[in-house]
Design a protein around this motif. Structure first.
Motif, PDB file in Angstrom:
ATOM      1  N   LYS A 159       0.707  -1.198   0.058  1.00  0.00           N
ATOM      2  CA  LYS A 159       0.119  -0.092  -0.030  1.00  0.00           C
ATOM      3  C   LYS A 159       0.771   1.252  -0.203  1.00  0.00           C
ATOM      4  O   LYS A 159       0.274   2.484  -0.114  1.00  0.00           O
ATOM      5  N   TYR A 160       2.108   1.111   0.141  1.00  0.00           N
ATOM      6  CA  TYR A 160       3.030   2.213   0.086  1.00  0.00           C
ATOM      7  C   TYR A 160       3.337   2.731  -1.483  1.00  0.00           C
ATOM      8  O   TYR A 160       3.943   3.656  -1.653  1.00  0.00           O
ATOM      9  N   GLY A 161       2.581   1.850  -2.281  1.00  0.00           N
ATOM     10  CA  GLY A 161       2.740   2.396  -3.803  1.00  0.00           C
ATOM     11  C   GLY A 161       2.313   1.753  -4.796  1.00  0.00           C
ATOM     12  O   GLY A 161       2.180   2.097  -6.068  1.00  0.00           O
ATOM     13  N   TYR A 162       1.928   0.204  -4.560  1.00  0.00           N
ATOM     14  CA  TYR A 162       1.730  -0.479  -5.803  1.00  0.00           C
ATOM     15  C   TYR A 162       0.234  -1.287  -5.260  1.00  0.00           C
ATOM     16  O   TYR A 162       0.279  -2.078  -4.644  1.00  0.00           O
ATOM     17  N   TRP A 163      -0.859  -0.704  -5.748  1.00  0.00           N
ATOM     18  CA  TRP A 163      -2.216  -0.873  -5.215  1.00  0.00           C
ATOM     19  C   TRP A 163      -2.891  -1.766  -6.228  1.00  0.00           C
ATOM     20  O   TRP A 163      -4.023  -2.359  -6.015  1.00  0.00           O
ATOM     21  N   GLY A 164      -2.125  -2.430  -7.138  1.00  0.00           N
ATOM     22  CA  GLY A 164      -2.952  -3.168  -8.039  1.00  0.00           C
ATOM     23  C   GLY A 164      -2.640  -4.820  -7.775  1.00  0.00           C
ATOM     24  O   GLY A 164      -2.288  -5.286  -6.820  1.00  0.00           O
ATOM     25  N   TRP A 193      17.408  -4.514 -11.706  1.00  0.00           N
ATOM     26  CA  TRP A 193      17.734  -6.157 -11.707  1.00  0.00           C
ATOM     27  C   TRP A 193      18.718  -6.421 -12.332  1.00  0.00           C
ATOM     28  O   TRP A 193      18.891  -7.463 -13.084  1.00  0.00           O
ATOM     29  N   ASN A 194      19.707  -5.482 -11.998  1.00  0.00           N
ATOM     30  CA  ASN A 194      21.368  -5.456 -12.498  1.00  0.00           C
ATOM     31  C   ASN A 194      22.195  -5.461 -11.195  1.00  0.00           C
ATOM     32  O   ASN A 194      23.360  -4.950 -11.215  1.00  0.00           O
ATOM     33  N   GLY A 195      21.933  -6.144 -10.273  1.00  0.00           N
ATOM     34  CA  GLY A 195      22.753  -6.129  -9.069  1.00  0.00           C
ATOM     35  C   GLY A 195      22.013  -6.085  -7.717  1.00  0.00           C
ATOM     36  O   GLY A 195      22.415  -7.022  -6.765  1.00  0.00           O
ATOM     37  N   PRO A 196      21.075  -5.627  -7.452  1.00  0.00           N
ATOM     38  CA  PRO A 196      20.247  -5.521  -6.082  1.00  0.00           C
ATOM     39  C   PRO A 196      19.796  -6.910  -6.217  1.00  0.00           C
ATOM     40  O   PRO A 196      19.373  -7.781  -6.962  1.00  0.00           O
ATOM     41  N   ALA A 197      19.551  -7.226  -4.717  1.00  0.00           N
ATOM     42  CA  ALA A 197      18.878  -8.796  -4.487  1.00  0.00           C
ATOM     43  C   ALA A 197      17.258  -8.102  -4.161  1.00  0.00           C
ATOM     44  O   ALA A 197      17.022  -7.361  -3.705  1.00  0.00           O
ATOM     45  N   TRP A 198      16.529  -9.307  -4.710  1.00  0.00           N
ATOM     46  CA  TRP A 198      14.873  -9.187  -4.687  1.00  0.00           C
ATOM     47  C   TRP A 198      14.468 -10.364  -3.947  1.00  0.00           C
ATOM     48  O   TRP A 198      14.941 -11.586  -4.231  1.00  0.00           O
ATOM     49  N   ILE A 199      13.372 -10.412  -3.185  1.00  0.00           N
ATOM     50  CA  ILE A 199      12.948 -11.522  -2.566  1.00  0.00           C
ATOM     51  C   ILE A 199      12.153 -12.616  -3.595  1.00  0.00           C
ATOM     52  O   ILE A 199      12.695 -13.599  -3.359  1.00  0.00           O
ATOM     53  N   PRO A 213      18.096  -2.177   8.937  1.00  0.00           N
ATOM     54  CA  PRO A 213      19.420  -1.766   9.747  1.00  0.00           C
ATOM     55  C   PRO A 213      19.496  -1.927  11.219  1.00  0.00           C
ATOM     56  O   PRO A 213      20.560  -1.930  11.934  1.00  0.00           O
ATOM     57  N   ASP A 214      18.556  -2.279  11.877  1.00  0.00           N
ATOM     58  CA  ASP A 214      18.281  -2.235  13.524  1.00  0.00           C
ATOM     59  C   ASP A 214      17.925  -3.558  14.128  1.00  0.00           C
ATOM     60  O   ASP A 214      17.612  -3.748  15.448  1.00  0.00           O
ATOM     61  N   GLY A 215      17.837  -4.818  13.444  1.00  0.00           N
ATOM     62  CA  GLY A 215      17.904  -5.990  13.608  1.00  0.00           C
ATOM     63  C   GLY A 215      16.136  -6.298  13.773  1.00  0.00           C
ATOM     64  O   GLY A 215      15.867  -7.489  14.290  1.00  0.00           O
ATOM     65  N   TRP A 216      15.185  -5.266  13.580  1.00  0.00           N
ATOM     66  CA  TRP A 216      13.886  -5.687  13.405  1.00  0.00           C
ATOM     67  C   TRP A 216      13.569  -5.822  12.018  1.00  0.00           C
ATOM     68  O   TRP A 216      13.954  -5.545  11.125  1.00  0.00           O
ATOM     69  N   PRO A 217      12.414  -6.626  11.674  1.00  0.00           N
ATOM     70  CA  PRO A 217      12.240  -6.956  10.345  1.00  0.00           C
ATOM     71  C   PRO A 217      11.631  -6.120   9.493  1.00  0.00           C
ATOM     72  O   PRO A 217      10.943  -5.073   9.859  1.00  0.00           O
ATOM     73  N   GLY A 218      11.949  -6.388   8.118  1.00  0.00           N
ATOM     74  CA  GLY A 218      11.381  -5.376   7.125  1.00  0.00           C
ATOM     75  C   GLY A 218      11.287  -6.168   5.987  1.00  0.00           C
ATOM     76  O   GLY A 218      11.993  -7.300   6.001  1.00  0.00           O
ATOM     77  N   ALA A 219      10.609  -5.783   4.977  1.00  0.00           N
ATOM     78  CA  ALA A 219      10.232  -6.477   3.678  1.00  0.00           C
ATOM     79  C   ALA A 219      10.262  -5.293   2.565  1.00  0.00           C
ATOM     80  O   ALA A 219       9.213  -4.952   2.420  1.00  0.00           O
ATOM     81  N   TYR A 220      11.503  -5.103   2.109  1.00  0.00           N
ATOM     82  CA  TYR A 220      11.420  -3.943   1.123  1.00  0.00           C
ATOM     83  C   TYR A 220      11.482  -4.617  -0.352  1.00  0.00           C
ATOM     84  O   TYR A 220      11.760  -5.667  -0.493  1.00  0.00           O
ATOM     85  N   GLU A 221      11.287  -3.484  -1.078  1.00  0.00           N
ATOM     86  CA  GLU A 221      11.382  -3.875  -2.473  1.00  0.00           C
ATOM     87  C   GLU A 221      12.641  -4.650  -3.038  1.00  0.00           C
ATOM     88  O   GLU A 221      12.746  -5.379  -3.684  1.00  0.00           O
ATOM     89  N   GLN A 222      13.856  -4.168  -2.594  1.00  0.00           N
ATOM     90  CA  GLN A 222      15.118  -4.741  -2.891  1.00  0.00           C
ATOM     91  C   GLN A 222      16.092  -4.306  -1.993  1.00  0.00           C
ATOM     92  O   GLN A 222      15.926  -3.539  -1.203  1.00  0.00           O
ATOM     93  N   ALA A 278       8.499  -0.112   0.944  1.00  0.00           N
ATOM     94  CA  ALA A 278       8.322  -0.865   2.100  1.00  0.00           C
ATOM     95  C   ALA A 278       7.472  -1.766   2.222  1.00  0.00           C
ATOM     96  O   ALA A 278       6.382  -1.801   1.451  1.00  0.00           O
ATOM     97  N   ASP A 279       7.395  -2.778   3.123  1.00  0.00           N
ATOM     98  CA  ASP A 279       6.289  -3.773   3.369  1.00  0.00           C
ATOM     99  C   ASP A 279       5.804  -4.445   1.972  1.00  0.00           C
ATOM    100  O   ASP A 279       4.375  -4.393   1.776  1.00  0.00           O
ATOM    101  N   TYR A 280       6.414  -5.226   1.402  1.00  0.00           N
ATOM    102  CA  TYR A 280       5.943  -6.044   0.445  1.00  0.00           C
ATOM    103  C   TYR A 280       5.538  -7.148   0.610  1.00  0.00           C
ATOM    104  O   TYR A 280       5.930  -8.052   1.246  1.00  0.00           O
ATOM    105  N   SER A 281       4.313  -7.547  -0.019  1.00  0.00           N
ATOM    106  CA  SER A 281       3.635  -8.687   0.435  1.00  0.00           C
ATOM    107  C   SER A 281       4.191  -9.981  -0.404  1.00  0.00           C
ATOM    108  O   SER A 281       3.959 -11.191   0.400  1.00  0.00           O
ATOM    109  N   TRP A 282       4.912  -9.798  -1.088  1.00  0.00           N
ATOM    110  CA  TRP A 282       5.853 -10.952  -1.696  1.00  0.00           C
ATOM    111  C   TRP A 282       6.687 -11.695  -0.830  1.00  0.00           C
ATOM    112  O   TRP A 282       7.294 -12.846  -1.219  1.00  0.00           O
TER     113      TRP A 282
END
Length: 649
Positions: free
Chosen positions: A164-169, A463-469, A502-511, A523-527
């Protein structure tokens, strides 16, 4: 999208305590100073109804600042409720805002109760010796729930948005990962609906668009940009001789634009789809729920989808051809250009779709269909192994349309392992690439292109170097299915660390930066549900086939673990869980299984030698009930309900 004009938006921002000052400004810097200063483009008001004082505004969006003065004695408490309401009906917006201000405390309490019930009753429990991993597990369940939305005119089932931070489809491969993450909830329809939702916007010819809004399908044209159309306004759809273009006749403008006469418009449509991983997810959901009606329903949609892929994206070898980089899911990956391109992962995943359709057709009593999809799968597998494998480098590569292998090594090259079509010798060579610190063995796994590629840059979006879930899941699933869970578990453990920065608490980012593991993007990616899928099926090892009432439990534990438990997994019509403890020379497993289904349960445990004795509920099992081979102890566990197995060395 059809007529020039203005849509009036009414907004109320209110506070339960008096507001002493307001300021407004645009997103791009108009609001430069705080209250009492020069606002430039903006206004000072003492009323929550900002729109009353603004005749017009041009900018990306409004930003608001307001001031509330509080005078409080020591130990005094005051409650403050802030509310915002927006809509196209002034009276309705005002009423909604008043309700929020009057009942804010009750509303928030009700939401809190709803969340507590979700975690207490719906979500599977997971407890390991790794507290950071435990937090990640529950955080991911939060993300999946927080991104849930309702169905609409176009999408016929409730679904989960990417974020919901950016991709509502509603997107193809996001929906697949959502379904994988949600399939063990107590309500199996949540995962099933994730697949129903995206397939409900399927075109009459079988084409499934990349994404859709709840009420309108995004229609891409070669020259006129993007239209948002409601499927009810489709009049006729025709394929053209161009395998990437269709012709859509539609009613325009849409019915809600009153006072405008209806007419029929015609536009060319880019048939932009996406990596067809829906078949992988649908089959896994079916194995988990055993819902034959769901299988029949989803089979009809997916079979038409593969018929379209076979007809429009096949050049005679069964490999999947992309005309748009976004179709691959790897939007700007250098390996995709020039277009069109036949990708390894697209072809491996469409092979699995065809195998899923063949198996489904067999179960549904459609032998001719089963034979058709089996033949398609066989051709696809042969083409992957004959055309995409490079013997000199020991890797699978994408192909140009002239059949030339491209030289970019990416995680896509590992996906034939997931398809189960790779020889042991080739699998070993692929593993060498994964473990090579100059290629894919980075601190933040797995880089989306090998580090020895000139395009490799872990710091820039794409998609030329970062890691994605999602690409990480493809790699983990590939190596786990190939029996190399030590490799896939190493990736999972590194991902746990990466997703806790960066602080030990969980996150689910785009990359993530594949060198440092630091997150960036939305942030907060459902995949991220794919992570809990991996933990469930491969770390705890719960591998169900509810359609045959069969359950295999083959844990692949992280180093140093001697205990863990997973509870409240929904399998078939049952609720299942188990506790694992290892101490000294004894392994203790307590199974909990409640519900009407009676599963044939097999434990597959890593052991260094054949056991001295195996006990079931304290009674020695006959030697024929278990066997030891190749470092694995296989135990057929009879009965139903709660049972305890003890392995004595």
């Amino acid at each position: 999208h059809y007529l020039p004009g203005i849509i009036d938006i009414d907004q109320r921002i209110g506070s339960s305590l008096p507001i002493s000052g307001w300021g407004i400004g645009s997103f791009d810097g108009d609001l430069q100073k705080l209250l009492g200063k020069d606002f430039g483009m903006g206004a000072f008001v003492n009323d929550a109804n900002l729109r009353k004082y603004v005749d017009s505004f041009s900018g990306d969006r409004f930003d608001y600042v307001f001031q509330i003065d509080l005078s409080m004695a020591s130990h005094e408490t005051k409650e403050l409720v802030l509310a915002t309401s927006i809509g196209t009906n002034d009276a309705a917006v005002e009423a909604a805002n008043a309700n929020l201000l009057s009942h804010g405390t009750e509303i928030i309490h009700a939401k809190d109760t709803e969340w507590q019930a979700y975690f207490a009753n719906e979500v599977p429990e997971f407890h390991s010796p790794d507290e950071k991993l435990n937090r990640l597990w529950y955080y991911i369940w939060y993300v999946l729930r927080a991104n849930a939305v309702r169905h609409g005119d176009a999408v016929s089932a409730d679904f989960t948005v990417p974020t919901k931070y950016g991709y509502w489809g509603c997107y193809i491969w996001d929906s697949a990962f959502h379904a994988l993450g949600q399939m063990h909830l107590q309500d199996p329809k949540v995962a099933e609906n994730a697949l129903r939702a995206i397939l409900s916007v399927q075109y009459p010819n079988g084409f499934v668009p990349t994404n859709s809004g709840a009420d309108d399908v995004e229609v891409n044209t070669p020259t006129d940009g993007t239209y948002d159309l409601n499927p009810r306004d489709f009049y006729r759809y025709t394929e053209t001789s161009d395998p990437y273009i269709g012709e859509l006749e539609y009613r325009s403008p849409q019915p809600h634009q009153w006072g405008v006469s209806q007419k029929t418009g015609t536009i060319d449509v880019q048939e932009k789809t996406m990596l067809p991983i829906l078949g992988v997810a649908a089959w896994q959901v079916y194995l988990t729920t055993g819902d034959r009606n769901f299988l029949a329903e989803i089979y009809g949609r997916l079979s038409r989808y593969d018929d379209w892929l076979w007809r429009r994206r096949n050049t005679g070898d069964g490999l999947l051809l992309w005309y748009n980089p976004e179709e691959s899911g790897w939007d700007n990956a250098a390996r995709l250009f020039p277009l069109p391109v036949k990708t390894v992962d697209g072809s491996a995943v469409v092979y699995l779709l065809r195998k899923m359709l063949a198996q489904s057709a067999q179960e549904l009593g459609l032998p001719d269909d089963a034979a058709k999809y089996e033949q398609r799968a066989d051709l696809t597998a042969r083409s992957i192994n004959e055309k995409m494998w490079d013997e000199s480098s020991g890797f699978y590569y994408d192909l140009s349309t002239d059949g030339q292998r491209r030289t970019e090594k990416s995680p896509a090259g590992f996906t034939p392992l997931m398809a189960g079509i790779v020889s042991e010798e080739r699998a070993a060579r692929l593993a060498e690439h994964l473990r090579n610190p100059k290629e894919f063995a980075t601190y933040g796994p797995v880089p989306t292109v090998s580090q020895d590629n000139p395009e490799y840059n872990p710091r820039i979006w794409g998609w030329n170097g970062p890691a994605w879930i999602p690409s990480n899941w493809l790699v983990m699933e590939s190596f786990a299915r190939a029996g190399m869970t030590d490799d896939s578990n190493r990736i999972m453990q590194a991902m746990e660390d990466m997703m806790s920065k960066p602080d030990g608490w969980p996150g689910a980012y785009e990359q993530y930066n594949s060198q440092t593991g630091m997150p960036f993007g939305v942030a907060d990616y459902s995949w991220s549900g794919a992570v809990n899928d991996y933990l469930t099926r491969w770390v705890t090892g719960v591998q169900p086939d509810a359609s045959k009432q069969s359950l295999v439990i083959a844990p692949h534990l992280f180093p140093g673990w001697n205990s863990f438990e997973v509870e409240r997994l929904h399998i078939g019509h049952n609720q299942f869980g188990y506790r694992y403890e290892q101490s000294g020379g004894m392994t203790h497993i307590h199974l909990e299984d409640s519900g009407p289904d009676i599963f044939q349960t097999e434990l597959v445990l890593p052991e260094k030698q054949a056991p001295h004795q195996v006990l079931l509920n304290g009674i020695a099992m006959a030697s024929g009930a278990y066997r030891f081979e190749s470092g694995l102890l296989h135990i057929a566990v009879p009965g139903h309900g709660n049972r305890t197995v003890e392995v004595l060395q």
